[in-house]
Enzyme design. Structure first.
Site, PDB file in Angstrom:
ATOM      1  N   TYR A 190      -5.289  -7.587   3.085  1.00 34.25           N
ATOM      2  CA  TYR A 190      -5.685  -6.483   3.959  1.00 34.25           C
ATOM      3  C   TYR A 190      -7.115  -6.650   4.445  1.00 34.25           C
ATOM      4  O   TYR A 190      -7.438  -6.320   5.588  1.00 34.25           O
ATOM      5  CB  TYR A 190      -5.534  -5.145   3.235  1.00 34.25           C
ATOM      6  CG  TYR A 190      -4.215  -4.470   3.525  1.00 34.25           C
ATOM      7  CD1 TYR A 190      -3.804  -4.247   4.833  1.00 34.25           C
ATOM      8  CD2 TYR A 190      -3.379  -4.070   2.504  1.00 34.25           C
ATOM      9  CE1 TYR A 190      -2.592  -3.642   5.107  1.00 34.25           C
ATOM     10  CE2 TYR A 190      -2.161  -3.464   2.762  1.00 34.25           C
ATOM     11  CZ  TYR A 190      -1.777  -3.250   4.065  1.00 34.25           C
ATOM     12  OH  TYR A 190      -0.578  -2.657   4.333  1.00 34.25           O
ATOM     13  N   CYS A 228       0.808  -1.217   0.000  1.00 31.05           N
ATOM     14  CA  CYS A 228       0.000   0.000   0.000  1.00 31.05           C
ATOM     15  C   CYS A 228       0.843   1.270   0.000  1.00 31.05           C
ATOM     16  O   CYS A 228       0.335   2.342  -0.326  1.00 31.05           O
ATOM     17  CB  CYS A 228      -0.938   0.001   1.201  1.00 31.05           C
ATOM     18  SG  CYS A 228      -0.079   0.042   2.776  1.00 31.05           S
TER      19      CYS A 228
END
Length: 441
Positions: free
Chosen positions: A196, A48
């Protein structure tokens, strides 16, 4: 072989650029390997807040060509101009590559220092590269050693003992912004079914949240909630779920995203505030969502700014482990780098021995006397090779392997071949010598 890496992270460039660079990242390694002889192996680490490519080139002179090939391919797939792509990446070679990856895997280079999710991402990056056939043996050893170092840091220090992660910090921020901090009373919609999303579900469960719905544009929500709990959403049920939600969390990074005007329409009849947490590098939610009345938008940048600092003692201990592990890896790698030279010296010596034995056999045949001479010569060769072999390892450990190779070329005229291109062992003659005894020298 030379290790190198191209690194673009939250520490050097904005996350929007990181996201743009990572577009199409899954095919970068295979494309470059098939199109550039300067790249012998490649592993892509895309998270990310970082986009890093670890590569192996045949020699130092090839690194610049390898970098150029990667930059060109990334430019083609991301749509960004080559000069911008080139400026976005810092380049590391040799020991710097090892130190950086080990620090990354241990969580020392994360936006949330000490977070544990990155170690799993490093492991998965290697698995993906192995599956695609782009991971060279040198890169496999590098990533495996990085994963071991991360485990050692976790076991031997208090770094990360609080279980901090990007997801946990984001949820903490959401708690602080909520009128009611009780997660058991919240309705949550999660976008995505990847790593995630899995971490998000686990942390929501720990905080007592039971009303969780999951949407996946790829249709994987049913299988995802079957093992993690929650309710699977489809395109029809998504709108009413978002309309009633207290929190929505984006973890998918898919091509489709929630636009601001669309969210405004869905939430038109809702008076309750909404917290939108966008953890996707390529944005699951339109940034303009944060400008809507009653909507609070949290992004990866919000998490980075809010991340607490780890204790200095834990950081020092972890840094010491990483530094020691990186040094040990480099010493082992340098020792391996002279393997080709050692093999070349042994082959040269064996060629001389075989030539002499041909003369003996021509005169005496495969007699007991010839076998006795052969046995004696083999013992002598093994003893003669012992000291040069030991010295090769010692010189390599001190970074002097090139001196050893140069000495072989100067003294014996031996050309040392690059690893992976060594010629096959010479064929054995009649009444053959068992060469296995020499391999332990």
């Amino acid at each position: 072989m030379v290790l190198f890496s191209l690194v673009a992270t939250h520490a050097d460039i904005d996350l929007e650029t990181v996201a743009q660079l990572s577009n199409g990242s899954s095919g970068i390694a295979a494309s470059v390997l098939s199109g550039s002889p300067a790249v012998s192996g490649a592993v892509v680490l895309a998270t990310c807040n970082r986009y890093e490519i670890y590569g192996e080139a045949p020699n130092t002179d090839d690194v610049e060509a390898a970098r150029a090939a990667l930059v060109a391919q990334i430019s083609a797939q991301s749509g960004l101009a080559e000069p911008l792509v080139s400026r976005s990446f810092s380049t590391r070679t040799g020991p710097e590559v090892t130190r950086h990856l080990f620090a990354v895997s241990a969580g020392l280079d994360s936006a949330v220092v000490g977070e544990r999710e990155i170690a799993g991402q490093v492991r998965r990056a290697l698995i993906t590269a192995q599956h695609e056939g782009t991971a060279s043996s040198g890169l496999v050893r590098l990533f495996q050693a990085a994963s071991k170092t991360a485990k050692d840091v976790g076991a031997q220090t208090a770094l990360g003992s609080r279980g901090l992660s990007i997801v946990s910090v984001a949820l903490d921020l959401a708690t602080d912004l909520s009128e009611n901090p009780d997660w058991s009373a919240k309705k949550v919609v999660v976008f995505g079914t990847g790593a995630y999303a899995g971490a998000t579900m686990a942390l929501l469960r720990e905080r007592g949240c039971t009303d969780v719905s999951v949407f996946s544009s790829s249709g994987r929500a049913e299988g995802f909630v079957a093992t993690r709990g929650g309710t699977a959403l489809d395109a029809d049920s998504l709108r009413p779920a978002v309309a009633a939600a207290d929190v929505m969390i984006g973890c998918s990074g898919s091509d489709t995203r929630v636009e601001a005007d669309e969210l405004a329409q869905v939430r038109a009849g809702s008076a309750q505030p909404l917290i939108a947490i966008d953890l996707a590098l390529t944005h699951d939610f339109d940034p303009a969502v944060g400008e809507l009345n009653g909507v609070e938008l949290l992004t990866l940048e919000s998490v980075r700014l809010a991340a607490p600092q780890e204790q200095a003692e834990s950081l020092a201990q972890a840094s010491g482990i990483v530094k020691g592990a990186a040094k040990a890896f480099e010493q082992e790698r340098e020792a391996r780098s002279v393997d080709s030279a050692i093999v070349a010296l042994r082959r040269h010596t064996m060629d001389v021995l075989d030539a002499e034995m041909e003369k003996v056999r021509a005169r005496h045949g495969c007699t007991a006397a010839a076998e006795e001479v052969e046995f004696a010569l083999r013992r002598m060769v093994k003893q003669l090779l012992h000291v040069p072999t030991v010295r090769a390892r010692e010189l390599a450990a001190n970074g002097q392997q090139d001196d050893y190779v140069a000495a072989l070329e100067a003294l014996y005229g031996i050309t040392v071949e690059q690893p992976g291109t060594a010629a096959p062992a010479a064929g054995q003659a009649e009444c053959p010598v068992d060469h296995k005894g020499l391999e332990s020298a």
